[in-house]
Each structure stands twice: as structure tokens, then as C-alpha cells.
Design a protein around this motif. Structure first.
Motif, mmCIF file in Angstrom:
data_model
loop_
_atom_site.group_PDB
_atom_site.id
_atom_site.type_symbol
_atom_site.label_atom_id
_atom_site.label_comp_id
_atom_site.label_asym_id
_atom_site.label_seq_id
_atom_site.Cartn_x
_atom_site.Cartn_y
_atom_site.Cartn_z
ATOM 1 N N UNK A 143 13.767 -3.626 -6.705
ATOM 2 C CA UNK A 143 13.079 -2.709 -5.790
ATOM 3 C C UNK A 143 12.596 -1.461 -6.524
ATOM 4 N N UNK A 144 11.550 -0.837 -5.982
ATOM 5 C CA UNK A 144 11.052 0.425 -6.522
ATOM 6 C C UNK A 144 10.071 0.242 -7.660
ATOM 7 N N UNK A 145 9.582 1.355 -8.198
ATOM 8 C CA UNK A 145 8.596 1.288 -9.271
ATOM 9 C C UNK A 145 7.335 0.580 -8.791
ATOM 10 N N UNK A 146 6.777 -0.271 -9.640
ATOM 11 C CA UNK A 146 5.565 -1.006 -9.276
ATOM 12 C C UNK A 146 5.827 -2.022 -8.177
ATOM 13 N N UNK A 147 7.096 -2.410 -7.983
ATOM 14 C CA UNK A 147 7.421 -3.391 -6.939
ATOM 15 C C UNK A 147 7.428 -2.774 -5.545
ATOM 16 N N UNK A 181 9.013 -2.048 -0.039
ATOM 17 C CA UNK A 181 9.026 -3.103 0.976
ATOM 18 C C UNK A 181 8.849 -2.605 2.402
ATOM 19 N N UNK A 182 8.292 -1.411 2.577
ATOM 20 C CA UNK A 182 7.994 -0.979 3.937
ATOM 21 C C UNK A 182 7.065 0.217 3.909
ATOM 22 N N UNK A 183 6.057 0.201 4.765
ATOM 23 C CA UNK A 183 5.210 1.351 5.053
ATOM 24 C C UNK A 183 4.917 2.174 3.788
ATOM 25 N N UNK A 184 4.150 1.621 2.853
ATOM 26 C CA UNK A 184 3.909 2.318 1.583
ATOM 27 C C UNK A 184 3.390 3.743 1.760
ATOM 28 N N UNK A 185 2.585 3.973 2.787
ATOM 29 C CA UNK A 185 2.029 5.309 2.989
ATOM 30 C C UNK A 185 3.136 6.324 3.261
ATOM 31 N N UNK A 186 4.155 5.921 4.052
ATOM 32 C CA UNK A 186 5.252 6.840 4.361
ATOM 33 C C UNK A 186 6.017 7.212 3.091
ATOM 34 N N UNK A 187 6.274 6.226 2.220
ATOM 35 C CA UNK A 187 6.959 6.512 0.965
ATOM 36 C C UNK A 187 6.101 7.410 0.076
ATOM 37 N N UNK A 188 4.795 7.124 0.032
ATOM 38 C CA UNK A 188 3.905 7.934 -0.799
ATOM 39 C C UNK A 188 3.870 9.378 -0.317
ATOM 40 N N UNK A 189 3.760 9.569 1.005
ATOM 41 C CA UNK A 189 3.719 10.922 1.565
ATOM 42 C C UNK A 189 5.020 11.659 1.264
ATOM 43 N N UNK A 213 12.712 5.826 11.398
ATOM 44 C CA UNK A 213 13.623 4.926 10.701
ATOM 45 C C UNK A 213 13.378 3.465 11.051
ATOM 46 N N UNK A 214 13.007 3.198 12.279
ATOM 47 C CA UNK A 214 12.758 1.806 12.669
ATOM 48 C C UNK A 214 11.626 1.209 11.846
ATOM 49 N N UNK A 215 10.624 2.038 11.573
ATOM 50 C CA UNK A 215 9.486 1.561 10.780
ATOM 51 C C UNK A 215 9.869 1.465 9.302
ATOM 52 N N UNK A 216 10.477 2.549 8.771
ATOM 53 C CA UNK A 216 10.757 2.601 7.334
ATOM 54 C C UNK A 216 11.936 1.709 6.969
ATOM 55 N N UNK A 217 13.113 1.977 7.552
ATOM 56 C CA UNK A 217 14.297 1.221 7.180
ATOM 57 C C UNK A 217 14.312 -0.169 7.814
#
Length: 517
Positions: A369-373, A376-384, A479-483
Motif C-alpha cells: 500500500x501507499x506510494x505509487x500503489x 485504495x480509496x478516494x484518491x482526491x481525499x488523500x491528495x487534499x 470515514x465511510x468513504x475513505x476507510x
């Protein structure tokens, strides 16, 4: 390692073994026939290194005289590869105090030599005009040279090697910006050095005669401006020539924010790197060769050091990265479920799901998990969240991974750090983003009583003050969306990986059945 022979059986103490240089020096010392002991605040972070079972490890901090004294017992050569940069406005005082303790305890223990890797300082520039980073490193070197134990102080400028902060800053600036408006320091001349040569000089310093007590400038054969370094990188990497427009208005602080925006190197680390480039940093002598002779073709030319670093990155053979060392001031409190936890409020988000795949297939997804991989959920939320962390002065989401498939305890993973791994079972990450509290993320691969694979995921947050409670309740609706999305996507990814492996077998079986008909 090439270079002059070293006396057999020296007992070496290495501080900073979890860092970029220290993690690479330990195996070089072992290969040279020395015994190694590591002084580490968290010895567990060293356990997954390939050399971990070949060294002794002592828990301790360089600012604690008793712990340093215990680590120094029976040591011949002590390597000082730590600094307090980023620990706050008082980091120079911390560096000064730690260096004095180290020198005093080395003398008390009968250590033969201290070896220190510092920064190359510009000639003719008053120390008061140097950046705090360079000024502190110069002072630490002076403390060792003025102390009772003979010292070797190696002074390097830009270190080029796979995973070094200087290399990744150069790499990302050049690759991501074919046209760039740059600070005036891109015209400053510097003398870069390949990490292999740094390690060769460090290892060779163990065998210096007892009457040697001095600083040595170390660098490669090329003296270049930073702009020339970017153009040379572009050529080695097969990129088009970059268009560089220097402007004088970017201060070191603005420069560090610019570097932090474009590269994985956070502004807090980029600032001392860019401040160090305000003045010309070129070697004034190469006397180190008298004691650690250079073999043919060494030191490595800049282009060769670049090509070697790039090859390591592309082959995923990066031994250590700039992010290997813990972020100064990062939380070190016990997990809130540990027996020695003091108690208090604790929020949890727990998810479970059945997995149509063997447990090992699930584990491969978890460990990757993480890095270029991704997450596994809502990439925009992680990017923000990563951008917000960068804006707040944190590490952001772009530290990535050292290796695309395997993790080690203690290494960075985007804005997390790997706190615990139980291979095939558990990955626990500790948050290093800016938060009003402490946070962990656990991922478990389990087998239930019926032999079926299950995925269990747990996010924990220990709030700090009212702001911490407010933060949890503000983000909990997502959390329901992300986790939740993470749990579903990880289980699907494990099942898809198994299907992809089984598909060729199904096709072959179908082909044989068809031929029989």
C-alpha cells in the motif's frame, strides 16, 4: 569496499543507523571486517535491515550522557551521524550539547577516534553569515576537533545517491519542470559527491593514524552550478534540455516552499538544503586521499554518480532514503491499546470484510500500500489531505516508498511511518502528518475458524485538547468513504490478483479440453 586496507577487529559505534548515511555505512563497516554496535533511540526500527543480526544495538539518545557512556564501552571508533535539525528553534543548542556529551564520553571510554560527517562550508564567509544548518554542523565539527579524542571531520556538499534528499530534489525539479523560474542560487557553484565515495571515506577513516586530528573536504571531480547539474541530470535521464530562468526575488524561505511544492522533500528539509547553496561550496583540498587513497576512476564523476543512482531507483534497489530517519519531534507515545498507555479519550474506526483470496494474497496487497500503489480509496481525499499537510509545514503525502513491495519497521510511507510489521498478519502505521493528536492505522490479514480469509482494519485517534476532539468529529462523516472504501478496495484487489494468476491456467485447461473434442 575498495580503498586502503583497514585494521581488523575494530569495534565501531554508529549513531544515526536508521538514517540515510548510517543505514548504508553499517554494512560497509561489516564488510571491511569491523564489529559494529548501533546507538538508537528506538532499536526496533533497525530490526528489518539485512544486517540487523550482525550488529549489537544499544537503546539511547546522544543527549543522555549515561546512555552514551553505556554505548561507548569497548568501542574503538565512534561515528557521529546525527543532528537535531528540525527539532525546533533551539536545534543549535541541542547539537552543541550532544556533541560535547559524545566527545566527553568517548574520552572516558578510551575511544581511539571520532568520525563525523558535516557540511562543506564556503571559504572566506564569516560563520555568522552561514545558514543555521551549516553553522551548527561547523560548530559540531569544531567541538570534536577541540576535544580530547582524535577526530576526523569529513565535510561534504551535495551528496548524490539513490534516495538522498539532494538527489531527489534535483531529480524531481528536473523531471517535473521542463521550463522553470528558479532562485538565484541555481547559479552557485557546488562540488557534489557520490554516496559511494562518502561511504568509502567514512569507512577508511576508521584506520587513520592516532596523530591525525583535522577536517577534510570531500567532493567529486566536478564543480558545477546547480543549473548545470539540472541540465546534466536531464541528459543522463534522457530528457530534453531544460529551460531555466533564474530570478533574484526568491528568498531561501520561498525557495524551500517552491521545492516542497514540486518535490517529495518537505519545506522543512528543503530550506537547509537551499540555504546551503547561497554561497559557493567547493573543496579547497583533497588531503583525504593521503589516508584513504582513491582507486582508479574515483571519486566518481557527477554523471556516473547520477547514472548509478537512477539505475538503483529504476531497479527498486534503494537501500535507504532521506526519509529513513524519523521526523524530529514525531510522536513516540505507546499505542493506546498497549499495557503502558496512560489512558484518556480514544476514537476508533474499525472495518472487517471477508476476502475471496488466500491470506498471503491479501498480505501482498497490504504490504504494497501507499506510494505509487495508492491508498485504495478516494484518491482526491488523500491528495487534499497531503496538500493541507504540506501547507501546514508537514511532510505531505509524497515521501512515497523505498521499495514497491516490501516494508521495514521504522521507514517512511507517505505521511505515515511503519511502526510494526508482523509478516503475513499485521501492518501498523503511525501518522506523521500535522494533527491535533496521535493517529495510527492498522491492517490485519486473518483466518477465521472456518479457514476463510478476513481483512480487519482499524484507525485510532488519541485527541490532544478540545481541538483534537473537534478534528475527529469534523472528519468522521468522511470515514465511510475513505476507510470504508479502503477496506472494500483492498479486499477486491486481493481477489483480483488471485484471479489474474489463475486465468492462464483456466485458458490452458480450456485449450486442452477443446483439442480433445
Amino acid at each position: 569496499m575498495d580503498g586502503q586496507p583497514h585494521p581488523e577487529g575494530l569495534h565501531c559505534l554508529v549513531t544515526g543507523a536508521s538514517g540515510y548515511i548510517g543505514g548504508r555505512l553499517v554494512p560497509e563497516l561489516l564488510e571491511a571486517g569491523h564489529r559494529v554496535r548501533c546507538l538508537a533511540r528506538s532499536p526496533g526500527k533497525l530490526r528489518d535491515h539485512p544486517w540487523a543480526d550482525q550488529v549489537g544495538t544499544v537503546r539511547g539518545d546522544v543527549t543522555d550522557a549515561e546512555e552514551v557512556a553505556a554505548a561507548m564501552r569497548g568501542i574503538d571508533v565512534a561515528y557521529y551521524l546525527v543532528h537535531a535539525l528540525g527539532s525546533g528553534s533551539g536545534f543549535e543548542d541541542t547539537d552543541r550539547r550532544a556533541a560535547r556529551i559524545f566527545a566527553e564520553q568517548a574520552h572516558a571510554a578510551g575511544v581511539r577516534r571520532i568520525v563525523y560527517l558535516g557540511g562543506l562550508t564556503p571559504g572566506g564567509v564569516p560563520e555568522a553569515e552561514l545558514s543555521p544548518h551549516l553553522r551548527s554542523r561547523a560548530e559540531v565539527g569544531r567541538i570534536f576537533l577541540d576535544g580530547p579524542v582524535p577526530a576526523t571531520v569529513l565535510r561534504a556538499a551535495v551528496v548524490i545517491g539513490s534516495g538522498s534528499a539532494s538527489f531527489e530534489m534535483l531529480r524531481y525539479l528536473t523531471e517535473r519542470l521542463p521550463v522553470m523560474v528558479t532562485p538565484g542560487w541555481v547559479r552557485t557553484r557546488v562540488q557534489p559527491i557520490g554516496v559511494r565515495d562518502v561511504l568509502r571515506y567514512l569507512t577508511g577513516s576508521a584506520g587513520m593514524p592516532g596523530d591525525v586530528n583535522r577536517a577534510f573536504d570531500i567532493g567529486g571531480p566536478d564543480v558545477l552550478t546547480y543549473q548545470e547539474m539540472m541540465q546534466r541530470y536531464a541528459a543522463v535521464a534522457g530528457l530534453r534540455r531544460r529551460i531555466v530562468v533564474p530570478v533574484p526575488v526568491l528568498t531561501p524561505k520561498l525557495s524551500s516552499l517552491w521545492v516542497g511544492l514540486v518535490t517529495p522533500v518537505p519545506a522543512g528539509l528543503a530550506r537547509p538544503l537551499t540555504e546551503s547553496l547561497r554561497h559557493e561550496v567547493v573543496c579547497h583540498e583533497h588531503d583525504i586521499a593521503r589516508h584513504v587513497p582513491d582507486p582508479p576512476g574515483r571519486p566518481l564523476p557527477f554523471d556516473e554518480a547520477l547514472a548509478l543512482a537512477l539505475r538503483r531507483v529504476r531497479q527498486a534497489q534503494v537501500a535507504t532514503r532521506w526519509s529513513s530517519a524519523s521526523v524530529p519531534g514525531a510522536p513516540s507515545d505507546p499505542l493506546p491499546t498497549d499495557p503502558d498507555w496512560a489512558g484518556g479519550s480514544l476514537y476508533q474506526d474499525e472495518r472487517q470484510a471477508a476476502v475471496a483470496a488466500p491470506r498471503q494474497a491479501l498480505w501482498r496487497v497490504i504490504e504494497g500500500i501507499g506510494g505509487d500503489n495508492g491508498w485504495y480509496s478516494f484518491p482526491l481525499a488523500w491528495a487534499v489531505r497531503g496538500w493541507l499537510d504540506r501547507f501546514a509545514g508537514g511532510v505531505g503525502l509524497r515521501r512515497g516508498r523505498r521499495d514497491a513491495q516490501h516494508l521495514r519497521v521504522g521507514e517512511a510511507l507517505d505521511f505515515w511511518r511503519v511502526e510494526e510489521i508482523e509478516p503475513g498478519r499485521l501492518l501498523r502505521l503511525r501518522a506523521e502528518m500535522r494533527l491535533p493528536g496521535l493517529a495510527w492505522l492498522e491492517m490485519h490479514a486473518e483466518t477465521d475458524e472456518a479457514g476463510r480469509t478476513r481483512y480487519r482494519q482499524r484507525a485510532l485517534f488519541h485527541p490532544r485538547g478540545l481541538l483534537g476532539h473537534a478534528y475527529w468529529w469534523a472528519v468522521s462523516p468522511f470515514h465511510a468513504v475513505v476507510f470504508g472504501g479502503m477496506a472494500r478496495s483492498i479486499t477486491r484487489a486481493a481477489a483480483k490478483a488471485v484471479d489474474a494468476q489463475e486465468q492462464p491456467g483456466r485458458i490452458q485447461q480450456a485449450g486442452r479440453a477443446s483439442s480433445r473434442r
